[in-house]
Scaffold this motif. Structure first.
Motif, mmCIF file in Angstrom:
data_model
loop_
_atom_site.group_PDB
_atom_site.id
_atom_site.type_symbol
_atom_site.label_atom_id
_atom_site.label_comp_id
_atom_site.label_asym_id
_atom_site.label_seq_id
_atom_site.Cartn_x
_atom_site.Cartn_y
_atom_site.Cartn_z
ATOM 1 N N GLY A 63 -2.159 7.427 -0.497
ATOM 2 C CA GLY A 63 -0.884 7.017 -1.075
ATOM 3 C C GLY A 63 -0.871 7.226 -2.571
ATOM 4 O O GLY A 63 -1.875 7.009 -3.255
ATOM 5 N N GLN A 88 5.402 9.184 -6.660
ATOM 6 C CA GLN A 88 5.426 7.725 -6.782
ATOM 7 C C GLN A 88 5.462 7.281 -8.253
ATOM 8 O O GLN A 88 6.266 6.437 -8.627
ATOM 9 C CB GLN A 88 4.223 7.109 -6.054
ATOM 10 C CG GLN A 88 4.408 7.009 -4.559
ATOM 11 C CD GLN A 88 4.418 8.357 -3.848
ATOM 12 O OE1 GLN A 88 3.629 9.257 -4.192
ATOM 13 N NE2 GLN A 88 5.290 8.510 -2.859
ATOM 14 N N THR A 113 5.691 -0.180 -4.258
ATOM 15 C CA THR A 113 4.721 0.899 -4.437
ATOM 16 C C THR A 113 3.819 0.607 -5.615
ATOM 17 O O THR A 113 2.597 0.777 -5.544
ATOM 18 C CB THR A 113 5.455 2.232 -4.661
ATOM 19 O OG1 THR A 113 6.332 2.484 -3.560
ATOM 20 C CG2 THR A 113 4.468 3.373 -4.799
ATOM 21 N N TYR A 149 14.803 1.081 2.299
ATOM 22 C CA TYR A 149 13.966 2.252 2.048
ATOM 23 C C TYR A 149 14.877 3.453 1.851
ATOM 24 O O TYR A 149 16.101 3.388 2.052
ATOM 25 C CB TYR A 149 13.016 2.505 3.220
ATOM 26 C CG TYR A 149 13.612 3.326 4.352
ATOM 27 C CD1 TYR A 149 13.232 4.647 4.547
ATOM 28 C CD2 TYR A 149 14.582 2.788 5.204
ATOM 29 C CE1 TYR A 149 13.791 5.408 5.571
ATOM 30 C CE2 TYR A 149 15.125 3.541 6.223
ATOM 31 C CZ TYR A 149 14.730 4.856 6.401
ATOM 32 O OH TYR A 149 15.295 5.605 7.399
ATOM 33 N N GLU A 165 1.203 9.851 9.597
ATOM 34 C CA GLU A 165 2.581 9.946 9.106
ATOM 35 C C GLU A 165 2.975 11.410 9.085
ATOM 36 O O GLU A 165 2.146 12.285 8.880
ATOM 37 C CB GLU A 165 2.703 9.313 7.722
ATOM 38 C CG GLU A 165 1.769 9.869 6.657
ATOM 39 C CD GLU A 165 2.386 10.970 5.830
ATOM 40 O OE1 GLU A 165 3.615 11.138 5.904
ATOM 41 O OE2 GLU A 165 1.647 11.665 5.115
ATOM 42 N N GLY A 188 3.505 6.008 10.557
ATOM 43 C CA GLY A 188 4.374 5.861 9.402
ATOM 44 C C GLY A 188 5.847 6.006 9.744
ATOM 45 O O GLY A 188 6.221 6.690 10.702
ATOM 46 N N ASP A 198 5.306 1.644 6.437
ATOM 47 C CA ASP A 198 5.739 2.413 5.263
ATOM 48 C C ASP A 198 4.552 2.954 4.477
ATOM 49 O O ASP A 198 4.257 2.545 3.352
ATOM 50 C CB ASP A 198 6.625 1.534 4.388
ATOM 51 C CG ASP A 198 7.890 1.142 5.115
ATOM 52 O OD1 ASP A 198 8.920 1.795 4.939
ATOM 53 O OD2 ASP A 198 7.828 0.162 5.906
ATOM 54 N N HIS A 218 5.812 9.486 3.718
ATOM 55 C CA HIS A 218 6.670 10.243 2.815
ATOM 56 C C HIS A 218 8.001 9.559 2.530
ATOM 57 O O HIS A 218 8.912 10.188 2.013
ATOM 58 C CB HIS A 218 6.931 11.643 3.393
ATOM 59 C CG HIS A 218 5.819 12.618 3.139
ATOM 60 N ND1 HIS A 218 4.588 12.503 3.725
ATOM 61 C CD2 HIS A 218 5.766 13.727 2.351
ATOM 62 C CE1 HIS A 218 3.820 13.508 3.325
ATOM 63 N NE2 HIS A 218 4.507 14.253 2.484
ATOM 64 N N ASP A 264 10.128 6.016 0.869
ATOM 65 C CA ASP A 264 10.048 5.193 -0.326
ATOM 66 C C ASP A 264 10.647 3.826 -0.033
ATOM 67 O O ASP A 264 11.792 3.777 0.442
ATOM 68 C CB ASP A 264 10.820 5.891 -1.453
ATOM 69 C CG ASP A 264 10.897 5.075 -2.732
ATOM 70 O OD1 ASP A 264 9.866 4.996 -3.416
ATOM 71 O OD2 ASP A 264 11.981 4.545 -3.043
ATOM 72 N N GLN A 285 6.316 3.210 -0.689
ATOM 73 C CA GLN A 285 5.108 3.650 -0.004
ATOM 74 C C GLN A 285 3.998 2.640 -0.259
ATOM 75 O O GLN A 285 3.787 2.214 -1.394
ATOM 76 C CB GLN A 285 4.674 5.026 -0.518
ATOM 77 C CG GLN A 285 3.450 5.591 0.181
ATOM 78 C CD GLN A 285 2.852 6.751 -0.585
ATOM 79 O OE1 GLN A 285 2.403 6.589 -1.710
ATOM 80 N NE2 GLN A 285 2.861 7.933 0.023
#
Length: 345
Positions: free
Chosen positions: A129, A135, A146, A168, A238, A271, A316, A319, A321, A323
């Motif tokens: 991640g 991010q 995140t 999200y 994911e 994911g 989560d 890919h 948001d 994350q």
């Protein structure tokens, strides 16, 4: 047994590499924004290497940067700028003894799954991640969830509970548009995580990452451990912005089942699917149909090969948001009765 790297301290120097695509050369905006947040918000000193901003660097050149970053005693961690699709080519150029000697946090996801697997085979915990351009370089501000997850993974030790967000997004921003860096992405309601299987607790080392990269390793075979090495672990997967069809997702899991790997894991975390891309800008209905089809593919494969698995969908960790960071090789605990997921950073 897995070794956790040392935690960071404010003021530490961290390597920022491009072991996959050299996209900082093409889109400097989100990259510079991410570097600034590493400095100003995380108190870290990012250090670039010869190929960090080079598009088309050879696998040997990128591997040399990775070796230099891990061997440098003044570099406390290794972060990546962005993903890609050919990091697999680096692995045969890596110095196993060097990486095993210089244990430090490695953070990334997507194509960085390759390096996370390489370190897993050395018994080193990595962190799935967080890449600088996505991010840290998120428009408007870093997502609070995140940011908290990355801070805990980088700076703290102990157990942390992962929590399902209320909202999200899976819509990408156009990095060619300067406004994408100034405004936050629009969010939509997030469905809660979906639990399936027995109400028991599974606790073990995490393994997995990008479904497509796991598929690479199933095909190549060189970097998979013996099947029994995955016993009682927690598989997390994911799917990427390529938005693979449900049939592909099923086939990857089918092949894991046929190899006798899928059955080894006590729990499976899947994911939240990314269901929007520039090539396929799906509306709400098409998004829901894509997600439902992927859920069906996952549950079908597990029903055939591992019906006793504890399964959680839409976690989560991919890919979308926000994350949440997952330790690769570190302990993940999935409590089916309490419906809680905790990770040890």
């Amino acid at each position: 047994m897995f070794t956790y790297p040392e935690k960071l301290q404010p003021g530490d120097r961290v390597a920022v590499l491009s072991p996959s695509a050299g996209l900082p050369a093409v889109f400097p905006g989100p990259f510079e924004l991410g570097l600034r947040r590493l400095r100003d918000e995380f108190g870290l000193v990012p250090v670039e290497y010869p190929t960090t901003r080079v598009l088309g660097a050879t696998p040997q050149q990128r591997a040399a940067d990775l070796h230099a970053a891990f061997a440098d005693p003044e570099v406390a961690a290794v972060l990546v700028s962005i993903g890609g699709d050919d990091q697999l080519k680096l692995l045969r150029h890596l110095d196993t003894a060097l990486l095993a000697k210089h244990v430090k946090p490695f953070v990334g996801y997507s194509d960085a799954t390759n390096l996370l697997h390489f370190l897993w085979n050395l018994g080193i915990v990595g962190y799935h991640g967080g890449v600088v351009m996505v991010q840290w370089g998120r428009g408007g501000m870093m997502h609070p969830a995140t940011s908290e997850s990355l801070r805990r993974a980088l700076f703290t030790r102990g157990v942390h509970e992962l929590r399902s967000p209320q909202e999200y997004t899976d819509v990408d921003r156009d990095w060619a548009d300067p406004a994408a860096l100034e405004t936050e992405p629009e969010s939509m309601p997030a469905s809660p995580w979906s639990w399936h299987g027995p109400a028991r607790t599974v606790s073990g080392p995490g393994w997995g990452g990008s479904l497509e990269i796991v598929d690479f390793h199933l095909r190549v075979g060189h970097y998979l451990a013996r099947a029994e090495a995955y016993d009682d672990g927690v598989l997390f997967l994911e799917s990427s912005e390529e938005m693979p069809p449900a049939a592909y997702v099923y086939r990857v899991l089918m092949c894991m089942g046929e190899r006798g790997l899928l059955q080894r894991f006590g729990a499976v975390l899947m994911g939240r699917p990314k269901a929007w891309s520039f090539e396929r800008p799906n509306g709400p209905r098409a998004r829901a149909e894509y997600v439902d089809a992927q859920h069906g593919a996952v549950l079908r494969a597990l029903g055939e090969y591992h019906p006793d698995a504890l399964v959680v969908l839409d976690v989560d960790l991919g890919h979308t948001d926000p994350q949440l960071v997952v330790p690769h090789g570190g302990t993940i605990t999935v409590d089916g009765a309490a419906r809680r997921i905790t990770v040890e950073y």
